[in-house]
Write an enzyme that holds these catalytic residues in place. Sequence first.
Site, PDB file in Angstrom:
ATOM      1  N   CYS A 119     -20.120 -13.443 -14.720  1.00  0.00           N
ATOM      2  CA  CYS A 119     -19.487 -13.350 -16.037  1.00  0.00           C
ATOM      3  C   CYS A 119     -20.162 -12.331 -16.948  1.00  0.00           C
ATOM      4  O   CYS A 119     -19.583 -11.314 -17.286  1.00  0.00           O
ATOM      5  CB  CYS A 119     -19.545 -14.717 -16.705  1.00  0.00           C
ATOM      6  SG  CYS A 119     -17.970 -15.532 -16.690  1.00  0.00           S
TER       7      CYS A 119
HETATM    8  N1  LIG Z   1     -18.871 -19.270 -12.947  1.00  0.00           N
HETATM    9  C1  LIG Z   1     -18.915 -19.187 -14.255  1.00  0.00           C
HETATM   10  O1  LIG Z   1     -19.901 -19.510 -14.871  1.00  0.00           O
HETATM   11  C2  LIG Z   1     -17.718 -18.712 -15.069  1.00  0.00           C
HETATM   12  C3  LIG Z   1     -17.691 -18.989 -16.448  1.00  0.00           C
HETATM   13  C4  LIG Z   1     -16.606 -18.578 -17.195  1.00  0.00           C
HETATM   14  C5  LIG Z   1     -15.587 -17.863 -16.579  1.00  0.00           C
HETATM   15  N2  LIG Z   1     -15.630 -17.576 -15.231  1.00  0.00           N
HETATM   16  C6  LIG Z   1     -14.504 -16.867 -14.661  1.00  0.00           C
HETATM   17  O2  LIG Z   1     -13.692 -17.780 -13.951  1.00  0.00           O
HETATM   18  C7  LIG Z   1     -13.099 -17.163 -12.824  1.00  0.00           C
HETATM   19  C8  LIG Z   1     -13.426 -17.951 -11.571  1.00  0.00           C
HETATM   20  O3  LIG Z   1     -14.826 -17.950 -11.356  1.00  0.00           O
HETATM   21  P1  LIG Z   1     -15.588 -19.017 -10.484  1.00  0.00           P
HETATM   22  O4  LIG Z   1     -17.012 -18.934 -10.865  1.00  0.00           O
HETATM   23  O5  LIG Z   1     -14.905 -20.342 -10.547  1.00  0.00           O
HETATM   24  O6  LIG Z   1     -15.371 -18.388  -9.020  1.00  0.00           O
HETATM   25  P2  LIG Z   1     -15.749 -19.065  -7.615  1.00  0.00           P
HETATM   26  O7  LIG Z   1     -16.031 -17.932  -6.686  1.00  0.00           O
HETATM   27  O8  LIG Z   1     -16.752 -20.142  -7.809  1.00  0.00           O
HETATM   28  O9  LIG Z   1     -14.425 -19.777  -7.168  1.00  0.00           O
HETATM   29  C9  LIG Z   1     -13.249 -19.114  -6.887  1.00  0.00           C
HETATM   30  C10 LIG Z   1     -12.425 -19.964  -5.923  1.00  0.00           C
HETATM   31  O10 LIG Z   1     -11.156 -19.334  -5.799  1.00  0.00           O
HETATM   32  C11 LIG Z   1     -10.767 -19.386  -4.447  1.00  0.00           C
HETATM   33  N3  LIG Z   1      -9.763 -18.340  -4.247  1.00  0.00           N
HETATM   34  C12 LIG Z   1      -9.930 -17.001  -4.149  1.00  0.00           C
HETATM   35  N4  LIG Z   1      -8.734 -16.389  -4.025  1.00  0.00           N
HETATM   36  C13 LIG Z   1      -7.796 -17.357  -4.065  1.00  0.00           C
HETATM   37  C14 LIG Z   1      -6.378 -17.357  -3.991  1.00  0.00           C
HETATM   38  N5  LIG Z   1      -5.688 -16.230  -3.861  1.00  0.00           N
HETATM   39  N6  LIG Z   1      -5.743 -18.528  -4.056  1.00  0.00           N
HETATM   40  C15 LIG Z   1      -6.427 -19.685  -4.179  1.00  0.00           C
HETATM   41  N7  LIG Z   1      -7.776 -19.756  -4.265  1.00  0.00           N
HETATM   42  C16 LIG Z   1      -8.439 -18.601  -4.201  1.00  0.00           C
HETATM   43  C17 LIG Z   1     -12.040 -19.222  -3.666  1.00  0.00           C
HETATM   44  O11 LIG Z   1     -11.919 -19.723  -2.353  1.00  0.00           O
HETATM   45  C18 LIG Z   1     -13.024 -20.055  -4.523  1.00  0.00           C
HETATM   46  O12 LIG Z   1     -13.065 -21.419  -4.111  1.00  0.00           O
HETATM   47  C19 LIG Z   1     -13.632 -15.724 -12.809  1.00  0.00           C
HETATM   48  O13 LIG Z   1     -12.716 -14.904 -13.484  1.00  0.00           O
HETATM   49  C20 LIG Z   1     -14.882 -15.822 -13.617  1.00  0.00           C
HETATM   50  O14 LIG Z   1     -15.223 -14.593 -14.220  1.00  0.00           O
HETATM   51  C21 LIG Z   1     -16.673 -18.013 -14.469  1.00  0.00           C
END
Ligand SMILES: NC(=O)c1ccc[n+]([C@@H]2O[C@H](COP(=O)([O-])OP(=O)(O)OC[C@H]3O[C@@H](n4cnc5c(N)ncnc54)[C@H](O)[C@@H]3O)[C@@H](O)[C@H]2O)c1
Length: 448
Positions: free
Chosen positions: A278
């Site tokens: 992020c």
């Molecule tokens: N991790 C954090 O602290 C955080 C905080 C705020 C915002 N975000 C944002 O949230 C979003 C997600 O981040 P995250 O940390 O949860 O990612 P992550 O990598 O932990 O999880 C993503 C999930 O999406 C799945 N995935 C990927 N492509 C897919 C598809 N086409 N269909 C269905 N599932 C699919 C993956 O298998 C995985 O389980 C990003 O944009 C990130 O920038 C993350």
Amino acid sequence: MSTVYSQFSELKRRLEAREATIATVGLGYVGLPLALAVAEAGFKALGVDIDARRVADLNAGKRVISYFPENKIADAVASGRFSATSDFARLAEADAILICVPTPLDAAREPNMAYVQRAAQAIAKELRPGQLVVLESTTWPGATRNFVEPILRTSGLERGKDFFLAFSPEREDPGNASYTTKTIPKIVGGDDPRSLELAQILYSSVVTKAVPVSSTATAEAVKLAENTFRNVNIALVNEMKQVFAGMGVDVWEVIEAAATKPFGFMPFYPGPGIGGDCIPVSPVYLSWRARDVGGEMPLVDLAVRINTGMPRAIRDRLGTELAARGKSLAHARILLLGIAYKRDVEDSRESPALELLALIEEAGGRCDYHDPCFPVFPKTRDHAALEGRRSVALDAEAVASYDAVIVTTDHTKVDYALVADKARLILDTRNVLTKLRLAPTDGRYLKA
Ligand SMILES: NC(=O)c1ccc[n+]([C@@H]2O[C@H](COP(=O)([O-])OP(=O)(O)OC[C@H]3O[C@@H](n4cnc5c(N)ncnc54)[C@H](O)[C@@H]3O)[C@@H](O)[C@H]2O)c1
């Protein structure tokens, strides 16, 4: 009554009555806690992920995120209100679909929207009139309207008429015991009044407060503003750390003292650089989009450069300190304490420790790591050559055998007293040993 109005009012009724099924696409650090919060709020939560193993683990009630309470997932599954699937056809069951897939950088360090694209394409195939779609993934201002909406419209349906579309950024802070998905207010933006109203109803049923803004682009900008604010301020203290050190001043002491001012100062802390998917990524999305509209963000670009340059600065400092002790980095054995990007989280995305490890080895040194969250080195895009390495045991003999120990992550489950006692040289990038009052005073301890 027009069809548009009846679709809107039926969805509104189902959301208000909590009769709706809410699908979450992407069950990672963000999507999973959100899906569970949705279930706890009384909705039927359907998690959809392409990772079949994760889906199976979740349906078996396994605790796939270590800082979750023991039975959180098992209880949600047992309640009958949460289940996971890899079958996108089941999106047809959903009244609302929340997209929580990754938005990393590509190899050229530009926004990689491929995950969002694939998720939106899969949703477009199943989209039916009367559904609400919300993008939650962090992205550039304009992405929901100009990138996701056109994909959804390939279904032949119109936004604001047949289906509804909003953006609501995730503000999850993994591992934060004080703020959970439910207690963090949620920004909600829509490009038509119905989409905004529906998203607001949904989120105000799930989290403490939904904060409406006037468009999806504004909501996207809020998220980038929050993360860029942190990145720039961390760059500032990282820069101060280095010059204050030259003045014989400890930046951490300065920050603690400055933070006693009740207004106008907010503490940010230096470190080995910035990790996670992020804070290091959002400013790049923002600056990329600025160029797209003919603007520039030199301050933001500089902050990113300062922060991404931290591992190199620490490696160089290590080389200098070893040389001052008659040892060359090229022949040194170094131990990194922590490869996770932050404390007590099994997440190494963009972790500066990985970069530091690679830089030390590039200079000829051998670098091992110890990390209770990573018994085995994780799969990464940039450090595939390091895969297969294992976390070394942290015992007295091992600690004493390294030329230097670098504290890169301030995990709680580390025996810092042992490190303070046995290490030949300690570079502490997190100020941990000072905070724990364990810092040796015999010249073996340096803040870096
Ligand atoms: N991790 C954090 O602290 C955080 C905080 C705020 C915002 N975000 C944002 O949230 C979003 C997600 O981040 P995250 O940390 O949860 O990612 P992550 O990598 O932990 O999880 C993503 C999930 O999406 C799945 N995935 C990927 N492509 C897919 C598809 N086409 N269909 C269905 N599932 C699919 C993956 O298998 C995985 O389980 C990003 O944009 C990130 O920038 C993350």
